[in-house]
Scaffold this active site. Structure first.
Site, PDB file in Angstrom:
ATOM      1  N   PRO A  89       0.706  -1.104  -0.030  1.00 48.95           N
ATOM      2  CA  PRO A  89       0.063   0.045   0.007  1.00 48.95           C
ATOM      3  C   PRO A  89       0.792   1.276  -0.016  1.00 48.95           C
ATOM      4  O   PRO A  89       2.062   1.263   0.762  1.00 48.95           O
ATOM      5  CB  PRO A  89      -0.691  -0.257   1.252  1.00 48.95           C
ATOM      6  CG  PRO A  89      -0.708  -1.477   1.846  1.00 48.95           C
ATOM      7  CD  PRO A  89       0.529  -1.996   1.293  1.00 48.95           C
ATOM      8  N   GLY A  91       0.993   8.621   0.977  1.00 47.73           N
ATOM      9  CA  GLY A  91       1.648  10.013   0.781  1.00 47.73           C
ATOM     10  C   GLY A  91       2.913   9.703   0.493  1.00 47.73           C
ATOM     11  O   GLY A  91       3.825  10.568  -0.286  1.00 47.73           O
ATOM     12  N   THR A 135       0.942   3.895  10.945  1.00 50.37           N
ATOM     13  CA  THR A 135       2.161   4.165  11.484  1.00 50.37           C
ATOM     14  C   THR A 135       2.083   4.585  12.880  1.00 50.37           C
ATOM     15  O   THR A 135       3.125   4.840  13.552  1.00 50.37           O
ATOM     16  CB  THR A 135       3.120   4.972  10.781  1.00 50.37           C
ATOM     17  OG1 THR A 135       2.140   6.325  10.499  1.00 50.37           O
ATOM     18  CG2 THR A 135       3.633   4.808   9.259  1.00 50.37           C
ATOM     19  N   ARG A 136       0.952   4.710  13.401  1.00 49.51           N
ATOM     20  CA  ARG A 136       0.626   5.343  14.657  1.00 49.51           C
ATOM     21  C   ARG A 136       1.258   6.617  14.682  1.00 49.51           C
ATOM     22  O   ARG A 136       1.877   7.134  15.413  1.00 49.51           O
ATOM     23  CB  ARG A 136       1.301   4.624  15.887  1.00 49.51           C
ATOM     24  CG  ARG A 136       0.520   3.132  16.041  1.00 49.51           C
ATOM     25  CD  ARG A 136       1.141   2.484  17.087  1.00 49.51           C
ATOM     26  NE  ARG A 136       0.843   3.094  18.337  1.00 49.51           N
ATOM     27  CZ  ARG A 136      -0.218   2.926  19.383  1.00 49.51           C
ATOM     28  NH1 ARG A 136      -1.160   2.215  18.759  1.00 49.51           N
ATOM     29  NH2 ARG A 136      -0.519   3.825  20.279  1.00 49.51           N
ATOM     30  N   SER A 193       1.565  10.992  15.003  1.00 50.97           N
ATOM     31  CA  SER A 193       1.489  11.946  15.979  1.00 50.97           C
ATOM     32  C   SER A 193       1.280  13.120  15.524  1.00 50.97           C
ATOM     33  O   SER A 193       2.032  13.393  14.509  1.00 50.97           O
ATOM     34  CB  SER A 193       2.613  11.794  17.128  1.00 50.97           C
ATOM     35  OG  SER A 193       2.582  12.797  17.973  1.00 50.97           O
ATOM     36  N   THR A 253       1.307  -4.212   6.953  1.00 53.45           N
ATOM     37  CA  THR A 253       1.873  -5.756   6.659  1.00 53.45           C
ATOM     38  C   THR A 253       0.511  -6.420   6.673  1.00 53.45           C
ATOM     39  O   THR A 253       0.448  -7.565   6.637  1.00 53.45           O
ATOM     40  CB  THR A 253       2.387  -6.062   7.877  1.00 53.45           C
ATOM     41  OG1 THR A 253       1.957  -5.843   9.274  1.00 53.45           O
ATOM     42  CG2 THR A 253       3.895  -5.353   7.667  1.00 53.45           C
ATOM     43  N   LEU A 254      -0.712  -5.828   7.063  1.00 55.97           N
ATOM     44  CA  LEU A 254      -1.904  -7.034   7.318  1.00 55.97           C
ATOM     45  C   LEU A 254      -3.118  -6.565   6.211  1.00 55.97           C
ATOM     46  O   LEU A 254      -3.773  -7.513   5.852  1.00 55.97           O
ATOM     47  CB  LEU A 254      -2.468  -6.518   8.620  1.00 55.97           C
ATOM     48  CG  LEU A 254      -1.530  -6.928   9.938  1.00 55.97           C
ATOM     49  CD1 LEU A 254      -2.384  -6.431  11.109  1.00 55.97           C
ATOM     50  CD2 LEU A 254      -1.181  -8.158   9.973  1.00 55.97           C
ATOM     51  N   VAL A 312      -5.979  -0.062   4.649  1.00 60.01           N
ATOM     52  CA  VAL A 312      -7.041   0.818   5.456  1.00 60.01           C
ATOM     53  C   VAL A 312      -7.934   1.761   4.509  1.00 60.01           C
ATOM     54  O   VAL A 312      -7.096   2.346   3.782  1.00 60.01           O
ATOM     55  CB  VAL A 312      -6.286   1.720   6.605  1.00 60.01           C
ATOM     56  CG1 VAL A 312      -7.395   2.681   7.100  1.00 60.01           C
ATOM     57  CG2 VAL A 312      -5.648   0.798   7.591  1.00 60.01           C
ATOM     58  N   TYR A 360      13.395  14.807  19.304  1.00 63.43           N
ATOM     59  CA  TYR A 360      13.648  14.805  18.045  1.00 63.43           C
ATOM     60  C   TYR A 360      14.958  15.154  17.630  1.00 63.43           C
ATOM     61  O   TYR A 360      15.472  16.309  18.262  1.00 63.43           O
ATOM     62  CB  TYR A 360      12.613  15.945  17.250  1.00 63.43           C
ATOM     63  CG  TYR A 360      12.111  15.309  15.869  1.00 63.43           C
ATOM     64  CD1 TYR A 360      10.660  14.708  16.043  1.00 63.43           C
ATOM     65  CD2 TYR A 360      12.761  15.636  14.778  1.00 63.43           C
ATOM     66  CE1 TYR A 360      10.459  14.237  14.655  1.00 63.43           C
ATOM     67  CE2 TYR A 360      12.308  15.372  13.378  1.00 63.43           C
ATOM     68  CZ  TYR A 360      11.099  14.654  13.679  1.00 63.43           C
ATOM     69  OH  TYR A 360      10.629  14.134  12.434  1.00 63.43           O
TER      70      TYR A 360
END
EC number: 2.5.1.26
Lengths: 572, 741
Positions: A148, A151, A230-231, A233, A284-285, A288, A492
Site C-alpha cells: 500500500p 503519501g 504508522t501510529r 502523532s 503488513t496486514l 485501510v 527529535y
C-alpha cells in the site's frame, strides 16, 4: 499530484533553497511564508557549521533514466483480471519509481545517483473501498504482493520493495480515495477515505467549519491511511490527541476479508482493541480504506509565542512543569542552542532599519541585561488555540510558569517562524545534498527524568561516532523536545555532516544513525515515538517488545495474511 | 569526490603548545571543540626543555605514540575478550624526576604558586558544603530515609539528622590553604626521604586530557601511606584538579592529621558498612554526586588496603561498582578509569609490614605515632616511580558486554542490586585494572637481587649473585617485566647500590652476601626463628614484586615438574589446579585459565625453556635451569600452602573463625620451624595464611558462613585431603637447605 512534486527530493517542485546570483540563500516558490525571501546570514551558517564550500558541489541527475529502471514483470493472469475490473493502473517506469521509496536519506541518495534493485511492477489506483476489495481478492488469487502507498513520506524504509520478492509487486496507491464520505455534526465525527492527504482533509473540513487538528510535520503530503498505519502523532496532540485518540472506526481490507467494528462508539470493552492491531501495522496486514475520525469546530483564535531560557536544562524543567500542571498549549517545543542558532540563521532580510534596530535591542536585552549566553540559551516555541479569552488566560499561565524557570517571553514572531521552519526544514536536505552535506532526523520518546541525559548522550555519541568514522568536520548534532506527556516527552534529533573525503557516505551515515539508536535505547528511550519501525529499525523489535510480544504480532500476521500478500516485510 | 582535507588525527601537537583559548570564530572544523582542551605544561618550564635537550627526538616520538585517551587499550570490537596482555615487548613512556626542580627552587614559592587546574567541561565549581547538602537532598538519599522511617517508625527528621552526621564524618572539605600546606611540607619531606620521584609525563598529559573530557577515576596501587599523598602532590605539581580520595576511617583517629587530610581532599569511609543501608546510600550518593558533576577526579584503591607483601591484592568491588553506576544509568556519557602504578625502591613501612605479617599487631594510626616515625626521615628510601597508565574508557569496555538495559524499567534513584551480568562485568574490570597496574610497575635491580638471594639462603657468593641477577634481568624482560636499570650501569654497581639501600635486610660480608637475621647474639631458639622470619619476609617483599610477572610461566614450569608427563592436557590440568589454588595469591583475570596457560607456554618457549607441539610440552635441555629457577621462585608458596592445608586437615577445630585460624596455623608452623622440620619461613605470613584459606573456600574445600560477628569456617576434611594429596604426592621433595651446608 505526482507532477507537482520533486521526483528526487522533498516536497513541491517549485519550492527549494537556492543560492541566488548574489551568492545568498533564497527560498523559491510562493507556497510558504519564507517563499521568495533572501536569507542573508544562512550561507555563513552553513559554511561555519559544516565546513561546506560552495565550490564543491554534487549534482543530481536531472531526470530519471528510464533505461536503468528494472523492467516491469507482471503476472499475466493477474493483469487480465485487473483489466476486467476497470481499475486504472500503470506500468510506466516513472510511476513505479515514484512509489518505490520513502524519504530516508539512503533512498533519496539512490534516486540522485543510482537505482533501486527492486521496485513495484505495477501501480494501481483504486477509487473506493470496493476497488480495494477486488484488488486484494485478485492478489490472493494470483499470489502477487501488494504494498500500500499513501503519501510516500515514510522515513523507515517501509516503502522499499524487498529485493528478494519474486512475485509481482503491486503498489496500491490510495491517492484517488480522497473523499470525505460524511460529516456527523451531532457526534462530531467524519468518515473519510483513507487516501486523503492531510492538508486537503483540513481544507475540506474547514469548508464546513471543522478540523481534525491532526498536524504531523508531513501533513502537506502524508495521508490519513498512512497515519493510521504508522501510529502517527500530530503537533497539536495536546488538544486533539494522537491518531489513536482521534480514530473512532477503521475499515481495513485484508486477505482474510474486511475487518471493522459494529458501531462507532467512544470506547468499548470487547477484549483487546482490534484497532490497535491495525494502527502501526505498517501495511503488513491489509489496506485501510475508510476511517471515521473525530472532528472539532475550527478554533476561534490562534496565537504563537516563544520563550527564551538561559539553558536547555531550565527549558526542559519548565516543559516538565507545564506537563505536570497539564496546561500544555496546543503545541510546545523546546529547541536546543544549535537549533536556535540555525533558526536564527534562517531569518529573512529585514525590511527596514527600524526592525533591524529593534532586533539589536532585543538581543542586547537578552544577552547583556539578562546575562543569557547566546551559545547556551535555548528557545521554546508555543502555539495556543481556542477561545480568544481562554487562550489569553492560558498564555498567561504558561508564561508565569516559564518565568519561574528563568524564561523570558521572546515574542510571537519567533514562535511563528519556528513552526514555519518545521515545514521548510525538510527542503533543506536537498540543498545540503548538493554540497556534500547529508542529514536526517530521528525521534524517540523518553521518561521525563531521562530527557536531559538522553539528549546529551545521544548528541555526544553522534559527534564521537563521526570522528571515529573519519568524518572531517564536526557534525551538526542537535535536538528538540517536541511533545510533552504526563510521563515523558518526545525528542527529535537532527543530525547532518559534511561527507567530503568519505568514499561511502551512506554507509557511514547508517552506521552512525544505528549507533545513535543504540544510545537512545541504552538511555531508556523508545525505538520510535511516531516514525514507526519499517525495515530500518526492525533489528531492535525483539529487544523492544520481548520475544513473546513479537510472537503475538506474528501470530496476528499469520492469521490475517497467511500467504504474505502484504509482503513489504515491515515491522516483524 | 573531493580530496580529503588535511587534518591531524589527534590534537596532540597542541600538547606542546602553550595555553591557547579556543577560537570561537572561523570555520568550525573539529578543532574548536578540542581547542577547549586547553593544554598547558605548567610545571615543566625549564625542566622540560632540559629533558628535551637530553633525549631529543626520542621524547617527541614517545609523545606521538602516546595517543589521545580515547584510543584506550582494549578498544575492542564488540564481544572481544576484555583482557588480553600484549606479549610483544611494550614501548613505555619515559620518566621525569619531579624532585629535581624542587631541589633547585623555593618550596615556599612553589606552595604559593598560582594554581588553576583544568577541570571537567561545563563544571560549575561547588563548595564542599553545597555538595553535602546536594547529597542529603538527593532523591536517592531521601528515598532511603523515607523507607527507613517507614520501617523503623523513627521520624524522618531524626534519620535525616543521622544522615547529616554520616556526611559530616565522611565528607571532605578541600581547601586550597591545606593543599598549599601539604605542597610545602611534602616537598620538604619527600626531598628528605627519596632520591628521586619519577613520573611518566606523557601519562600526566593523557590524564590532563581525560579530566576535561569525562569524569575520571584514579586507581593507584597501594603499597604505602605515601601513595595518596604523593599522587595529590603530583597532580598539584602538574596543575591538575586535585582528587578526592576515599580513605579509611581510621585516619580520623589521628588528631589534626585527619582533619588536615580532610582539607586536602580525603573523604572517609567506614571499613565495613554492609548492613547499614543509610550509610551505604549516603556514601554511594556522595561518591556518585562528585563523579556525575565532574567535581574532581575520584581516587581510591582497588586493593582496599595497603598490600603488606608488595604483591597486588585481589580487588574489592564495592567502590568500583559505585563509580561505574552513573555510566550504567547513562547519567554520564563515559567514565575514565586510570590505572596508576606506584613502585617504591624501598617501602617506608617495610619492617612494620613484616612485624604485622608475623602477628605483631599494627600500631593504630595516631599523630604521636607519626611523629615518632619521623626518625625515618634520616633514612634513604631511594626512588619512587609513578606510571600513570592510559585512561581506559568504561564505555569502550562495556560496549557489547552490557546489552540489556537493566536500569530502564526502574526509576534510577531506587537502590537496586546490580544484576549478575553487571557484577561479573565489575569484577572483570577490577581485575583488568589491576593487571594494567601490574604491567607498569617498575622493578628495581634490588627486586632481582632479592629473588636470587631468597633461593640461596642464608648466604651466597657475591660474584654469583651478580651473575644470577644479570641473568634474571634478561629473563624478566623476556616476560615483559618493566625494569628500570640505567643504561650504562654495570651489574655490580646496581647490586651494590641495592645492598646499600637495603642494608637493613642484607649485607656484604667477606665476599658473600648474608641476610641480616642476627639481631640478638644468643637468643632463645624462638627468637632466632622470629628474627630469621622477619628478615626473610622483608626480603620477600621485594621478590614478590616479580611474582605477578612470572606466575604464568612459573606455574607451567611447576606443572611440568609435578605431572612428570609431557602431555599438554595433563600439564594444563595441573596448571589449572594451581591457578585455582593460588587465585587469591596472584592476580588472574577470571575465567581465562587456558589463555593464561598459553601465555605461560608462549613465554617459556620465547626463552627457549620448553618446546611445545600440538599434543606435548617438554623442557629443552638448556631449559632445565630456567624451569627449576621458576619453580624454586614459587616453592615457598607451594610449601607454605602445603603446611597450611596440613594444619587444616589435622589440627584445626571443626569450625573456627579467621581470628582463631591465624594464631593456630602460626603456632603450628612455628613449632615445625623450631624443630627444623621445615624451612618454609614464609608460611608464617598471615597474608599467605588468609589467602590459602580463602582459596580453599573458593574451591569449596572449606565452608564459609556469615555470622553476626564475621565469618566462620568449617573444613570439609575429604576435600582438603584431596587438595593436600595433589600437593604431597606431586611436589618433588626438597632437601632442607641446611643439609647443603
Amino acid at each position: 499530484r505526482q507532477e507537482l512534486l520533486k521526483w528526487n527530493g522533498w516536497g513541491y517542485n517549485d519550492s527549494k533553497f537556492i543560492f541566488n546570483k548574489k551568492g545568498q540563500v533564497e527560498f523559491t516558490g510562493k507556497r510558504y511564508r519564507l517563499g521568495g525571501m533572501v536569507l542573508p546570514t544562512f550561507k555563513e551558517w552553513i559554511l561555519k557549521t559544516f565546513g561546506a564550500s560552495l565550490e564543491h558541489k554534487t549534482t543530481s541527475r536531472a531526470s530519471l533514466n528510464v533505461n536503468d529502471v528494472p523492467p516491469s514483470i507482471v503476472n499475466e493472469q493477474f493483469l487480465q483480471d485487473l483489466r476486467a475490473t476497470k481499475i486504472s493502473y500503470s506500468q510506466d517506469a516513472e510511476d513505479r519509481v515514484f512509489r518505490a521509496h520513502g524519504h530516508c536519506l539512503h533512498e533519496i541518495f539512490v534516486l540522485r545517483e543510482g537505482m533501486f534493485k527492486r521496485i513495484p511492477d505495477i501501480v494501481v489506483w483504486p477509487v473506493c473501498h470496493e476497488d480495494v476489495v477486488k484488488i486484494v481478492e485478485l492478489a490472493c488469487k494470483h499470489n502477487v504482493c501488494i504494498i500500500p502507498f499513501g503519501g510516500g513520506t515514510s522515513v523507515s524504509s517501509a516503502l522499499e520493495c524487498p529485493e528478494e520478492e519474486k512475485r509481482t509487486i503491486v503498489s496500491l496507491d490510495t491517492s484517488q480515495m480522497n473523499r470525505i464520505l460524511w460529516i456527523d455534526e451531532k457526534n462530531l465525527t467524519a468518515c473519510v477515505e483513507a487516501g486523503i492527504v492531510g492538508q486537503d482533509l483540513e481544507k475540506q473540513l474547514a469548508e464546513s467549519g471543522f478540523c481534525t487538528g491532526h498536524e504531523p510535520d508531513s501533513m502537506e503530503f502524508s495521508s490519513l491511511g498512512g497515519w493510521v498505519a504508522t501510529r502517527a502523532s500530530g503537533m497539536k496532540k495536546n488538544i486533539y490527541g494522537n491518531i489513536e485518540d482521534l480514530v473512532i472506526h477503521i475499515k481495513m481490507v485484508t486477505p482474510r476479508g474486511i475487518v471493522e467494528k459494529n458501531c462507532q462508539v467512544p470506547r468499548m470493552s470487547t477484549g483487546p482493541d482490534i484497532h490497535h492491531f491495525i494502527m502501526g501495522s505498517e501495511g503488513t496486514l491489509g489496506v485501510v480504506t475508510e476511517v471515521t475520525i473525530k472532528i472539532r469546530p475550527v478554533p476561534e483564535y490562534q496565537k504563537y509565542g516563544s520563550v527564551v531560557f538561559p539553558n536547555f536544562e531550565r527549558g526542559v524543567a519548565c516543559l516538565r512543569e507545564v506537563a505536570k500542571q497539564r496546561c500544555a498549549p496546543a503545541s510546545i517545543r523546546l529547541v536546543d542552542n544549535a537549533q536556535f542558532q540555525f533558526g536564527h540563521a534562517l531569518k529573512p532580510q529585514v525590511a527596514s532599519i527600524f526592525t533591524s534596530f529593534l532586533d539589536g535591542l532585543k538581543k542586547f536585552y537578552i544577552t547583556k541585561f539578562k546575562g543569557f549566553d547566546p551559545n547556551i540559551l535555548c528557545v521554546a516555541t508555543l502555539l495556543f488555540e481556542g477561545d480568544r479569552e481562554k487562550v489569553l488566560q492560558h498564555e498567561k499561565q504558561v508564561y508565569d510558569i516559564a518565568t519561574k524557570f528563568g524564561g523570558l517571553a521572546a515574542g510571537e514572531d519567533n514562535g511563528q517562524r519556528g513552526y514555519m521552519l518545521t515545514f521548510v526544514i525538510a527542503y533543506l536536505r536537498d540543498l545540503g545534498l548538493d554540497y556534500y552535506v547529508i542529514g536526517e532526523s530521528f525521534e524517540t520518546s523518553v521518561p521525563w527524568d531521562r530527557v536531559l541525559d538522553l539528549c546529551r548522550n545521544v548528541k555526544e555519541r553522534i559527534v564521537r561516532e563521526c570522528k571515529e568514522k573519519g568524518v572531517q568536520f564536526a557534525p551538526l548534532s542537535t535536538c528538540r523536545v517536541t511533545q510533552t506527556y504526563d510521563a515523558g516527552a518526545c525528542v527529535y534529533f537532527y543530525f547532518a555532516f559534511n561527507y567530503r573525503g568519505i568514499s561511502d557516505p551512506i554507509h557511514v551515515y547508517e552506521q552512525i544513525e544505528r549507533a545513535a539508536r543504540e544510545e537512545i535505547l541504552a538511555n531508556g528511550g523508545s525505538l520510535s515515538h511516531h516514525h514507526g519501525v519499517g525495515k530500518l529499525r526492525k533489528r531492535w523489535m525483539k529487544e523492544s517488545i520481548s520475544d513473546v510480544g513479537l510472537g503475538m504480532l506474528r501470530s496476528v500476521k499469520e492469521y490475517v495474511d497467511p500467504n504474505n500478500i502484504f509482503g513489504n516485510k515491515n515491522l516483524l | 569526490m573531493a580530496p580529503p582535507i588535511a587534518r591531524s588525527p589527534h590534537p596532540l601537537p597542541l600538547l606542546l603548545q602553550r595555553t591557547r583559548r579556543p577560537d570561537q570564530s572561523g570555520a568550525r572544523a573539529w578543532t574548536p571543540r578540542e581547542g577547549a582542551v586547553v593544554v598547558r605544561l605548567p610545571r615543566r618550564g625549564r625542566a622540560n626543555e632540559r629533558g628535551a635537550g637530553r633525549r631529543g627526538g626520542a621524547r617527541r616520538t614517545m609523545a606521538a605514540a602516546a595517543g589521545a585517551p580515547t584510543a584506550a587499550p582494549g578498544r575492542a570490537r564488540r564481544g572481544a575478550p576484555m583482557y588480553s596482555k600484549e606479549l610483544t615487548s611494550k614501548k613505555r613512556d619515559e620518566f621525569e624526576d619531579i624532585l629535581e626542580e624542587r631541589r633547585l627552587s623555593s618550596d615556599l614559592r612553589y606552595a604559593m604558586k598560582c594554581y588553576t587546574p583544568v577541570i571537567y567541561k561545563g563544571l560549575s565549581p561547588c563548595k564542599p558544603n553545597a555538595l553535602k547538602s546536594a547529597v542529603l537532598q538527593s532523591e536517592q538519599v531521601q528515598y532511603v530515609i523515607k523507607q527507613l522511617a517507614k520501617e523503623t517508625g523513627e521520624s524522618v527528621d531524626i534519620i535525616q539528622e543521622e544522615a547529616m552526621e554520616i556526611l559530616d564524618e565522611m565528607g571532605h572539605s578541600m581547601q586550597l590553604g591545606a593543599v598549599r600546606f601539604f605542597a610545602f611540607t611534602l616537598s620538604k619531606i619527600f626531598k628528605q626521604l627519596f632520591q628521586r620521584v619519577c613520573v611518566n609525563e606523557e601519562g600526566m598529559q593523557r590524564l590532563q586530557h581525560a579530566i576535561q573530557e569525562h569524569p575520571v577515576v584514579l586507581l593507584p596501587s597501594h603499597r604505602s601511606y605515601i601513595d595518596f599523598l604523593m599522587l595529590s602532590y603530583l597532580l598539584y605539581t602538574y596543575d591538575l584538579a586535585l582528587p578526592v580520595i576515599a580513605a579509611g576511617i581510621d585516619f580520623l583517629g589521628m588528631k589534626i592529621v585527619g582533619e588536615l587530610l580532610r582539607r586536602a581532599g580525603a573523604f572517609f569511609m567506614r571499613r565495613s558498612f554492609g548492613g547499614n543501608r543509610l550509610y551505604w546510600a549516603v556514601f554511594a550518593e556522595y561518591v556518585k554526586t562528585m563523579l556525575r558533576s565532574g567535581y574532581a577526579p575520584i581516587e581510591f584503591f582497588l586493593e582496599g588496603t595497603r598490600s603488606r607483601t608488595a604483591k597486588t591484592l585481589t580487588p574489592k568491588f564495592g567502590l568500583l561498582s559505585i563509580v561505574m553506576e552513573p555510566f550504567f544509568k547513562r547519567e554520564v556519557f563515559d567514565t575514565y578509569l586510570v590505572p596508576i602504578s606506584i613502585s617504591y625502591e624501598r617501602i617506608l613501612e617495610e619492617s612494620l609490614y613484616a612485624y604485622e605479617l608475623l602477628g605483631v599487631p599494627k600500631p593504630k594510626e595516631s599523630t604521636s605515632g607519626l611523629l615518632k616515625a619521623r626518625r625515618i626521615l634520616s633514612d634513604n628510601f631511594g626512588t619512587i616511580h609513578i606510571y600513570v597508565g592510559q585512561p581506559v574508557s568504561l564505555r569502550t569496555l562495556a560496549s557489547g558486554r552490557i546489552n540489556r538495559c537493566p536500569y530502564n524499567l526502574v526509576p534510577r534513584h531506587l537502590p537496586q542490586k546490580p544484576s549478575e551480568d553487571i557484577q561479573e562485568f565489575v569484577s572483570d574490570v577490577a581485575y583488568k585494572m589491576e593487571l594494567l597496574q601490574i604491567e607498569n610497575m617498575v622493578l628495581s635491580p634490588w627486586v632481582l637481587v632479592s629473588a636470587v638471594l631468597l633461593q640461596n639462603l642464608p648466604a651466597m657468593d657475591f660474584e654469583v649473585l651478580i651473575e644470577k641477577t644479570l641473568w634474571l634481568k634478561g629473563l624478566t624482560q623476556t616476560f615483559g617485566g618493566f625494569i628500570e636499570w640505567p643504561d650504562n650501569l654495570c651489574a655490580k654497581k646496581a647490586v651494590v647500590s641495592g645492598l646499600t639501600l637495603h642494608s637493613n635486610i642484607a649485607c656484604l660480608v667477606d665476599g658473600r652476601v648474608v641476610l641480616n637475621d642476627k639481631g640478638l647474639e644468643d637468643g632463645a631458639i624462638g627468637e632466632v626463628v622470629f628474627r630469621r622470619a622477619l628478615a626473610i619476609l622483608m626480603c620477600a617483599t621485594y621478590r614478590n614484586q616479580l611474582l605477578n610477572v612470572f606466575v604464568r610461566p612459573s606455574l607451567v614450569a611447576i606443572a611440568l615438574q609435578m605431572t612428570r608427563s609431557f602431555r599438554k592436557e595433563e600439564v594444563y590440568s595441573c596448571f589449572s589446579f594451581l591457578r585455582d589454588i593460588f587465585s587469591e595469591e596472584f592476580i588472574f583475570f577470571p575465567g581465562i585459565s587456558l589463555k593464561d596457560f598459553e601465555e605461560g607456554c608462549f613465554l617459556l618457549t620465547k626463552c627457549d625453556a620448553i618446546h611445545t607441539s600440538q599434543q606435548e610440552v617438554y623442557p629443552t635441555d638448556k631449559g632445565s635451569i630456567i624451569v627449576s629457577f621458576l619453580s624454586a621462585m614459587f616453592r615457598p608458596f607451594m610449601e607454605a600452602y602445603q603446611l597450611i592445608f596440613r594444619y587444616l586437615s589435622k589440627e584445626a577445630k571443626e569450625t573456627f573463625t579467621e581470628k582463631q585460624f591465624i594464631p593456630g596455623v602460626r603456632n603450628f608452623v612455628f613449632q615445625l620451624l623450631e624443630k627444623g622440620n621445615t624451612q618454609c619461613y614464609e608460611a608464617l605470613s598471615s597474608d599467605m595464611q588468609k589467602n590459602a584459606l580463602a582459596a580453599l573456600a573458593q574451591v569449596g574445600a572449606v565452608k564459609k558462613k556469615k555470622m553476626s560477628n564475621g565469618f566462620t569456617y568449617s573444613v570439609n576434611q575429604e576435600a582438603v585431603n584431596k587438595v593436600l594429596d595433589m600437593f604431597d604426592t606431586k611436589i618433588p621433595v626438597q632437601k632442607p637447605v641446611a643439609a647443603r651446608l
